[in-house]
Design a protein around this motif. Sequence first.
Motif, PDB file in Angstrom:
ATOM      1  N   HIS A 196      -4.152 -24.531  84.974  1.00  0.00           N
ATOM      2  CA  HIS A 196      -4.518 -25.932  85.127  1.00  0.00           C
ATOM      3  C   HIS A 196      -3.357 -26.916  84.987  1.00  0.00           C
ATOM      4  O   HIS A 196      -3.559 -28.117  85.003  1.00  0.00           O
ATOM      5  CB  HIS A 196      -5.642 -26.287  84.142  1.00  0.00           C
ATOM      6  CG  HIS A 196      -6.956 -25.689  84.544  1.00  0.00           C
ATOM      7  ND1 HIS A 196      -8.128 -25.875  83.854  1.00  0.00           N
ATOM      8  CD2 HIS A 196      -7.291 -24.915  85.613  1.00  0.00           C
ATOM      9  CE1 HIS A 196      -9.109 -25.243  84.456  1.00  0.00           C
ATOM     10  NE2 HIS A 196      -8.629 -24.638  85.517  1.00  0.00           N
ATOM     11  N   ARG A 197      -2.142 -26.395  84.798  1.00  0.00           N
ATOM     12  CA  ARG A 197      -0.987 -27.291  84.687  1.00  0.00           C
ATOM     13  C   ARG A 197      -0.054 -27.089  85.864  1.00  0.00           C
ATOM     14  O   ARG A 197       0.120 -25.963  86.329  1.00  0.00           O
ATOM     15  CB  ARG A 197      -0.213 -26.984  83.399  1.00  0.00           C
ATOM     16  CG  ARG A 197      -1.046 -27.204  82.155  1.00  0.00           C
ATOM     17  CD  ARG A 197      -0.244 -26.784  80.929  1.00  0.00           C
ATOM     18  NE  ARG A 197      -1.119 -26.129  79.980  1.00  0.00           N
ATOM     19  CZ  ARG A 197      -0.706 -25.282  79.045  1.00  0.00           C
ATOM     20  NH1 ARG A 197       0.567 -24.988  78.940  1.00  0.00           N
ATOM     21  NH2 ARG A 197      -1.568 -24.733  78.222  1.00  0.00           N
ATOM     22  N   TYR A 216      -8.094 -33.489  83.456  1.00  0.00           N
ATOM     23  CA  TYR A 216      -7.819 -32.721  82.240  1.00  0.00           C
ATOM     24  C   TYR A 216      -9.083 -31.933  81.904  1.00  0.00           C
ATOM     25  O   TYR A 216     -10.147 -32.533  81.710  1.00  0.00           O
ATOM     26  CB  TYR A 216      -7.456 -33.650  81.088  1.00  0.00           C
ATOM     27  CG  TYR A 216      -6.210 -34.454  81.355  1.00  0.00           C
ATOM     28  CD1 TYR A 216      -4.955 -33.906  81.120  1.00  0.00           C
ATOM     29  CD2 TYR A 216      -6.290 -35.746  81.866  1.00  0.00           C
ATOM     30  CE1 TYR A 216      -3.793 -34.627  81.376  1.00  0.00           C
ATOM     31  CE2 TYR A 216      -5.144 -36.479  82.128  1.00  0.00           C
ATOM     32  CZ  TYR A 216      -3.891 -35.920  81.882  1.00  0.00           C
ATOM     33  OH  TYR A 216      -2.759 -36.635  82.149  1.00  0.00           O
ATOM     34  N   ASP A 221      -5.239 -29.009  77.501  1.00  0.00           N
ATOM     35  CA  ASP A 221      -4.705 -29.469  78.784  1.00  0.00           C
ATOM     36  C   ASP A 221      -4.207 -30.912  78.650  1.00  0.00           C
ATOM     37  O   ASP A 221      -3.148 -31.277  79.158  1.00  0.00           O
ATOM     38  CB  ASP A 221      -5.829 -29.356  79.836  1.00  0.00           C
ATOM     39  CG  ASP A 221      -5.334 -29.563  81.268  1.00  0.00           C
ATOM     40  OD1 ASP A 221      -4.122 -29.446  81.495  1.00  0.00           O
ATOM     41  OD2 ASP A 221      -6.175 -29.840  82.138  1.00  0.00           O
ATOM     42  N   SER A 225      -0.426 -31.204  79.655  1.00  0.00           N
ATOM     43  CA  SER A 225      -0.139 -31.741  80.995  1.00  0.00           C
ATOM     44  C   SER A 225       0.213 -33.214  80.878  1.00  0.00           C
ATOM     45  O   SER A 225      -0.509 -33.966  80.228  1.00  0.00           O
ATOM     46  CB  SER A 225      -1.360 -31.617  81.910  1.00  0.00           C
ATOM     47  OG  SER A 225      -1.667 -30.287  82.174  1.00  0.00           O
TER      48      SER A 225
END
Length: 410
Positions: A196-197, A216, A221, A225
């Motif tokens: 997810h990054r 997010y 996250d 991020s």
Amino acid sequence: MKFIHMGDTHIGASNFKLDQRHKDFLRVFEEAIDICIDLKVDFVIHSGDLFDTGRPSFKELIFVIEQLKKLKENNIPFLTVAGSHDVYIHETPLSLLEKIGLLTNLSNPRYLVPKGDVVLLNGAIIKNTFIAGVPGFKGNVKEKYSMIKPNIPNNVFSIFIFHHIISDVEDAGSFADLPLSSLPKGFDYYAGGHWHRKNIFEYNKKPVVYPGSTEYTDSLDMLKSKEKGMFLVEVPEEKTKKLKLKWIKLNAREVVFKEIELNNLTPIEATNKLFREIPKHGRDSILILKLKGRINGLKSQINFNRVLKESEINGFIYCKLFLSELSDEAGEEYQEIKNKTIKEIEYEFLKKQKYDDITIKLAQELINLLGKEQTPKELILNQEECIKMIDKLFLSKELNDFMKSKEGVK
Ligand SMILES: [Mn+2]
């Protein structure tokens, strides 16, 4: 030729059970789709987890249909694979969207043709580009990848969409489920999802690109991020020229992060400091406070409720506290106990109750004998042993008392 690469849009997800957060995922997706239309891209690729679950609500389905319809009206094809979230037994919500012509599901079995020991990977051709993909596999990932044989035509730009975490992803650690060398060779662009990054690295001098999620997805996250977005990829006409990758930031919910040092403060002082340090203008963002140091007292004595209420008053939609780097007296006691044997803990406990060493030693032997799993025969023998010990115990007490009375005389 230019296209957008996005992924992990997780339509239907939320955080902190907030309705606002559920809406954020939809809002950002709509923004992303509108940008694709504004930029007049040739197609959009999505690297999995379009939905957060394999059974989205009607409302979420209708929303996605509306967005993909806009793309279709602008002649922009949308191609994706089933991720780890949007799979529901055999059929996925993607099958439904594909049936009504709104997307191409490249992980559909019709693109993966078993032939002997291998699986031929077919794909779609759009604007002289070959686009193929596989679903997020569950289990035996490496083995499944070793069977893939891509059917890449000559003289085309080629894209491979996948939904796994390659070992080269920064910070992936134990989340990695596929070595880089397992990716099928010969593609010009590797479109990754599941991580997810944002992250980019190379494979045989070709880019492996993770745009990350568009919102997010959890508080970790939010912590890791810096921003959320997608990639615009421009492919030059001349093969010798390099690809152009442009990051497009999306307006995900703002996150404000602050570290607060609470070393040597009492819980009351810590509460006051936290209260003072909460930023004043929340502007509907999420506040993340990372608390550090050692409290002179207990963490549980800090009035967190007051801190959370104040952050709400200051305009934050939510305040998340990270306490893992905050220690207190209880924590230290726990650490100390962790390094001791049960016998040592017993000894200290009995010593605090003011028993003398001989009594404690006997008591421990008794505990040891009684604590054992034993047959009825052993039990009788041990009972006899216990009686002898108890006798000794009384003797030692009498002896002790006698010694003490002697000392008294002195
Ligand atoms: Mn995901």
